[in-house]
Design a protein around this motif. Structure first.
Motif, PDB file in Angstrom:
ATOM      1  N   ARG A 106       0.775  -1.118   0.141  1.00  0.00           N
ATOM      2  CA  ARG A 106      -0.056  -0.082   0.069  1.00  0.00           C
ATOM      3  C   ARG A 106       0.882   1.345  -0.065  1.00  0.00           C
ATOM      4  NH1 ARG A 106      -3.027   3.432   3.913  1.00  0.00           N
ATOM      5  NH2 ARG A 106      -4.973   3.946   2.989  1.00  0.00           N
ATOM      6  N   VAL A 117      -5.963   2.563   8.157  1.00  0.00           N
ATOM      7  CA  VAL A 117      -7.039   1.694   7.872  1.00  0.00           C
ATOM      8  C   VAL A 117      -6.560   0.307   8.258  1.00  0.00           C
ATOM      9  CG1 VAL A 117      -7.660   3.121   5.694  1.00  0.00           C
ATOM     10  CG2 VAL A 117      -5.874   1.538   5.626  1.00  0.00           C
ATOM     11  N   GLN A 119     -10.518  -3.231   6.001  1.00  0.00           N
ATOM     12  CA  GLN A 119     -11.159  -2.022   4.926  1.00  0.00           C
ATOM     13  C   GLN A 119     -10.371  -2.246   3.656  1.00  0.00           C
ATOM     14  OE1 GLN A 119     -10.023   0.810   8.025  1.00  0.00           O
ATOM     15  NE2 GLN A 119     -12.012   1.951   7.294  1.00  0.00           N
ATOM     16  N   ILE A 120      -9.158  -2.410   3.382  1.00  0.00           N
ATOM     17  CA  ILE A 120      -8.338  -2.625   2.392  1.00  0.00           C
ATOM     18  C   ILE A 120      -8.954  -3.940   1.411  1.00  0.00           C
ATOM     19  CG2 ILE A 120      -6.103  -3.312   1.473  1.00  0.00           C
ATOM     20  CD1 ILE A 120      -4.589  -1.920   3.879  1.00  0.00           C
ATOM     21  N   ALA A 145     -12.231  -2.913  -0.017  1.00  0.00           N
ATOM     22  CA  ALA A 145     -11.895  -1.861  -0.980  1.00  0.00           C
ATOM     23  C   ALA A 145     -11.436  -2.834  -2.289  1.00  0.00           C
ATOM     24  CB  ALA A 145     -10.906  -0.902  -0.636  1.00  0.00           C
ATOM     25  N   GLU A 146     -10.737  -3.786  -2.119  1.00  0.00           N
ATOM     26  CA  GLU A 146     -10.302  -4.503  -3.117  1.00  0.00           C
ATOM     27  C   GLU A 146     -11.101  -5.355  -3.721  1.00  0.00           C
ATOM     28  OE1 GLU A 146      -7.026  -6.689  -1.366  1.00  0.00           O
ATOM     29  OE2 GLU A 146      -5.517  -5.257  -1.623  1.00  0.00           O
ATOM     30  N   HIS A 158     -14.720  -4.890  -3.855  1.00  0.00           N
ATOM     31  CA  HIS A 158     -15.466  -3.894  -4.311  1.00  0.00           C
ATOM     32  C   HIS A 158     -14.775  -3.507  -5.896  1.00  0.00           C
ATOM     33  CE1 HIS A 158     -18.238  -0.589  -5.051  1.00  0.00           C
ATOM     34  NE2 HIS A 158     -17.404   0.097  -5.403  1.00  0.00           N
ATOM     35  N   LEU A 159     -13.527  -3.265  -6.047  1.00  0.00           N
ATOM     36  CA  LEU A 159     -12.902  -3.060  -7.305  1.00  0.00           C
ATOM     37  C   LEU A 159     -12.906  -4.296  -8.116  1.00  0.00           C
ATOM     38  CD1 LEU A 159      -9.866  -1.099  -6.316  1.00  0.00           C
ATOM     39  CD2 LEU A 159     -11.954  -0.128  -7.539  1.00  0.00           C
ATOM     40  N   SER A 191     -16.612  -4.656  -9.570  1.00  0.00           N
ATOM     41  CA  SER A 191     -17.022  -3.335 -10.333  1.00  0.00           C
ATOM     42  C   SER A 191     -16.634  -3.469 -11.915  1.00  0.00           C
ATOM     43  CB  SER A 191     -16.755  -2.215  -9.786  1.00  0.00           C
ATOM     44  OG  SER A 191     -15.405  -1.901  -9.723  1.00  0.00           O
TER      45      SER A 191
END
Length: 233
Positions: free
Chosen positions: A202, A218, A222-223, A226-227, A229-230, A233
Motif C-alpha cells: 500500500r 486503515v 477495509q483494504i 475495497a479490493e 469492491h474493485l 465493479s
C-alpha cells in the motif's frame, strides 16, 4: 518537549498492555508525527519505540495494535518518502518490499548497532536541518528493516522446527543461537509479517502515485473490502 517525561509516559502505557490505550497512543503518534523533529524524534521514535518496544508492538496479540504500529513504521516514522531518500543518496541497510529478508543479525533490539547511512551524490541545495532529518530517516529505516528481518529470521527457525506448533524448542537450539523475542510472541510472527507486507504494498502504491497527503489509518479488513469492491465493479 520534555523527552524523558514523554518517554516515561509511553513506557507506562505500554507496560499496562491495555490494547485500546496502546492503540490510541500509536494513533496519536501517527497523526502527530510531523511535530517530532531532530533529537526529539530520534529519542522518541528510535530510542524509545524501536529499540525498546518494537517486538512488543509488532507482535502484539491485538491485530488493531499491530496494524496501527505497522502503518506508523511504514508511513510516518520517517519524514521523507523512501523514493526521496533514494534520490538523495541516503543508503539504508535494506529497502522495503521486494528485498530478500531473513539475513538479520542475532542481536536483540537492545543491542542494535549504530547503522549510519552512507551518503552518495550530496545535493548542495538542501539545508543543514533538512540534511540532518534525512540522515535520521536513514537511521530509522535501517533500524526498522533490521528488526523486521530479525522477526523473519526467528519465524523461519520456528517453521523449520519439527515441533513448530509449540514454538521454537529452546532445548535443541545450537550454541550461540538465541531467541530475539519472547516465546509467547512467536505465534504472531508469521501473521505480523504478512500484514506488514500488505501495508508495504500500500505504501508503494501511495509513493508512486505522487500523493503528498499521508493516508488515514486503515484496517486490513477495509483494504480487503475495497479490493473486493474493485474486483466486482
Amino acid at each position: 518537549l520534555d523527552c524523558a517525561y514523554f518517554c516515561q509516559a509511553i513506557e507506562v502505557i505500554l507496560d499496562s498492555d491495555h490494547h485500546n490505550t496502546i492503540a490510541r497512543l500509536l494513533s496519536m503518534l501517527y497523526y502527530s508525527a510531523e511535530v517530532f523533529q531532530g533529537a526529539v524524534r530520534r529519542e522518541v521514535f528510535l530510542d524509545c519505540i524501536l529499540h525498546k518496544h518494537f517486538f512488543q508492538l509488532f507482535l502484539h496479540w491485538d491485530g488493531n495494535v499491530r496494524n496501527i504500529f505497522q502503518q506508523f513504521l511504514i508511513f510516518k516514522a520517517v519524514q521523507a518518502k523512501r523514493s526521496e531518500l533514494h534520490r538523495r543518496g541516503i543508503v539504508c541497510v535494506h529497502s522495503l518490499a521486494g528485498v530478500e529478508r531473513g539475513r538479520g543479525s542475532s542481536k536483540g533490539a537492545q543491542s542494535l548497532p549504530s547503522m549510519e547511512p552512507q551518503e552518495m551524490q550530496p545535493l548542495t541545495s538542501r539545508s543543514p536541518s533538512e540534511d540532518s532529518e534525512h540522515k535520521l530517516d536513514g537511521l530509522i529505516v535501517a533500524a526498522i528493516d533490521e528488526l523486521v528481518s530479525q522477526v523473519q529470521s526467528q519465524a523461519s527457525r520456528q517453521q523449520q522446527d519439527e515441533k513448530a506448533w509449540t514454538g521454537i524448542d529452546r532445548r535443541t537450539m545450537k550454541p550461540g543461537e538465541k531467541c530475539l523475542f519472547e516465546q509467547s510472541l512467536e505465534v504472531y510472527a508469521a501473521m505480523a509479517l504478512t500484514e506488514y507486507k500488505r501495508y508495504e504494498a500500500r505504501y508503494h502504491e501511495w509513493d508512486l502515485s505522487g500523493a503528498t497527503e499521508y493516508p488515514q489509518i486503515v484496517s486490513l479488513e477495509q483494504i480487503e473490502a475495497a479490493e473486493k469492491h474493485l474486483d466486482s465493479s
